[in-house]
Write an enzyme that holds these catalytic residues in place. Structure first.
Site, PDB file in Angstrom:
ATOM      1  N   GLN A 297      70.989  35.604  51.439  1.00 15.57           N
ATOM      2  CA  GLN A 297      72.518  34.927  51.773  1.00 15.57           C
ATOM      3  C   GLN A 297      73.339  35.715  50.701  1.00 15.57           C
ATOM      4  OE1 GLN A 297      71.307  30.911  50.838  1.00 15.57           O
ATOM      5  NE2 GLN A 297      69.844  31.697  48.970  1.00 15.57           N
TER       6      GLN A 297
ATOM      7  N   ASP B 101      65.589  20.208  49.772  1.00 18.91           N
ATOM      8  CA  ASP B 101      66.705  20.303  49.149  1.00 18.91           C
ATOM      9  C   ASP B 101      67.159  21.735  49.551  1.00 18.91           C
ATOM     10  OD1 ASP B 101      68.967  20.578  47.539  1.00 18.91           O
ATOM     11  OD2 ASP B 101      67.853  20.575  45.730  1.00 18.91           O
ATOM     12  N   SER B 102      67.350  21.968  50.680  1.00 23.77           N
ATOM     13  CA  SER B 102      67.650  23.262  51.427  1.00 23.77           C
ATOM     14  C   SER B 102      69.116  23.368  51.719  1.00 23.77           C
ATOM     15  CB  SER B 102      66.883  23.264  52.645  1.00 23.77           C
ATOM     16  OG  SER B 102      67.317  22.394  53.735  1.00 23.77           O
ATOM     17  N   THR B 103      69.486  24.568  51.963  1.00 23.10           N
ATOM     18  CA  THR B 103      70.689  25.020  52.962  1.00 23.10           C
ATOM     19  C   THR B 103      70.954  24.273  53.992  1.00 23.10           C
ATOM     20  OG1 THR B 103      69.793  27.125  52.982  1.00 23.10           O
ATOM     21  CG2 THR B 103      71.538  26.929  51.252  1.00 23.10           C
TER      22      THR B 103
ATOM     23  N   ASP C  34      69.053  25.906  42.268  1.00 26.46           N
ATOM     24  CA  ASP C  34      69.844  25.741  41.081  1.00 26.46           C
ATOM     25  C   ASP C  34      69.140  25.152  40.076  1.00 26.46           C
ATOM     26  OD1 ASP C  34      70.657  22.723  41.974  1.00 26.46           O
ATOM     27  OD2 ASP C  34      70.750  23.957  43.671  1.00 26.46           O
TER      28      ASP C  34
ATOM     29  N   ASP D 191      58.781  31.225  50.849  1.00 27.49           N
ATOM     30  CA  ASP D 191      59.159  30.556  52.001  1.00 27.49           C
ATOM     31  C   ASP D 191      58.698  28.966  52.102  1.00 27.49           C
ATOM     32  OD1 ASP D 191      60.365  29.379  54.199  1.00 27.49           O
ATOM     33  OD2 ASP D 191      59.590  31.101  55.594  1.00 27.49           O
TER      34      ASP D 191
END
Ligand code: SAM
Length: 282
Positions: A34, A158-160, A89, A140
């Site tokens: 990304q 807690d993903s995009t 993060d 992954d």
């Protein structure tokens, strides 16, 4: 100079925009997964953007990280083993590791670059990434989840947004593997988008969870820079008949002074959702 997140070009076109005044672009890199950008904002500290979507700012990251972590962790009687999928993060891990009951937290993040930039630009968010109770794996989440059974008390997704690398993370198959990975009485919480803007995605996400879990509900948090400002989480239980009013109240009271968003009133309050959202997930 303004940073504009156009909610027109990513998951769904909704013709809206979030704008934040920034003073400088501090970092930009296309990782293997990304585009990662870091900005200095005028009033909210530093900001991380992944594939043109605002992930967090220093000033209000707590609203997301406290809510994804503490609702299930206080709902579980003894959360000893926790799995985070995504969360590069480190903010969710930081909140999970506040709980002394947690003996081990495994965090599976696909993109090592997110972890590296967080260590450099967001040291307060990444503060616990070297905690000995954290097992950080660069992998992954879909591949990792297949190899577990009866292994975790709490699993946090807690993903995009569910496109590209995170698309698999809202499939029935993924939720079935997640359900199998939970111990008896376990809880899964997943970030679940905005009820105001992303109804179609939410319907799919909640329907798919229902395809694998006996019970799921929605709770809400106010997250200023996410589309619409109102964000939801899916709370799914490994067994039906879970009593949400039976949470670790004494432990929560003891931790409240460390937190900026979550508190005892919110434990039950955050599950009160507006009628349109309730209908959407029925
Ligand atoms: N905690 C943040 C916040 O405040 O909103 C946002 C989420 S965190 C940065 C999302 C992470 O999920 C990203 O770092 C992304 O690389 C990761 N991710 C996306 N798909 C993944 C997958 N299939 N497996 C593991 N991690 C994934």
């Amino acid at each position: 100079m303004w940073y504009n997140e156009d909610q027109d070009e990513h998951i769904i076109s909704i013709g809206a925009r979030t704008s934040i005044r920034v003073t400088k672009k501090l970092y930009e890199k296309q990782s293997n997964f990304q585009k990662i950008e870091i900005y200095q904002t005028d009033a909210f500290g530093k900001m991380m953007v992944l594939d043109n979507c605002i992930m967090l700012t220093d000033a209000n990251e707590f609203a997301y990280h406290e809510m994804i972590a503490h609702v299930p962790l206080f709902a579980h009687p003894n959360p000893e083993r926790v799995l985070i999928i995504g969360g590069g993060d480190g903010g969710t891990a930081r909140e999970v590791l506040r709980h002394p009951q947690v003996k081990e937290c495994v965090m599976v993040e696909i993109d090592e670059e997110v972890v590296n930039v967080s260590r450099e630009y967001f040291p307060a968010i990444a503060a616990e990434l070297d905690n000995p109770r954290l097992d950080l794996r660069i992998e992954d989440g879909m591949a990792y989840i297949r190899n577990n059974e009866n292994a975790f008390d709490v699993i946090l997704i807690d993903s995009t947004d569910p496109v590209g690398i995170a698309e698999n993370l809202i499939t029935v198959k993924f939720y079935e593997e997640t359900h199998r990975s939970l111990k008896k009485g376990g809880i899964m919480v997943a970030q679940a988008e905005s009820p105001f803007y992303f109804a179609d995605i939410q319907r799919k996400l909640f329907q798919n969870i229902k395809g694998a879990f006996p019970a799921v509900s929605m709770y809400l948090s106010q997250i200023p820079f996410y589309p619409s400002g109102t964000w939801s989480f899916a709370f799914a239980t490994q067994e039906a008949g879970f009593d949400r009013t039976n949470y670790r109240v004494a432990d929560l009271k003891a931790m409240e002074h460390q937190l900026q968003y979550f508190n005892e009133a919110l434990f039950t309050g955050c599950f009160a959702i507006p009628t349109f959202a309730k209908k959407m997930i029925e």
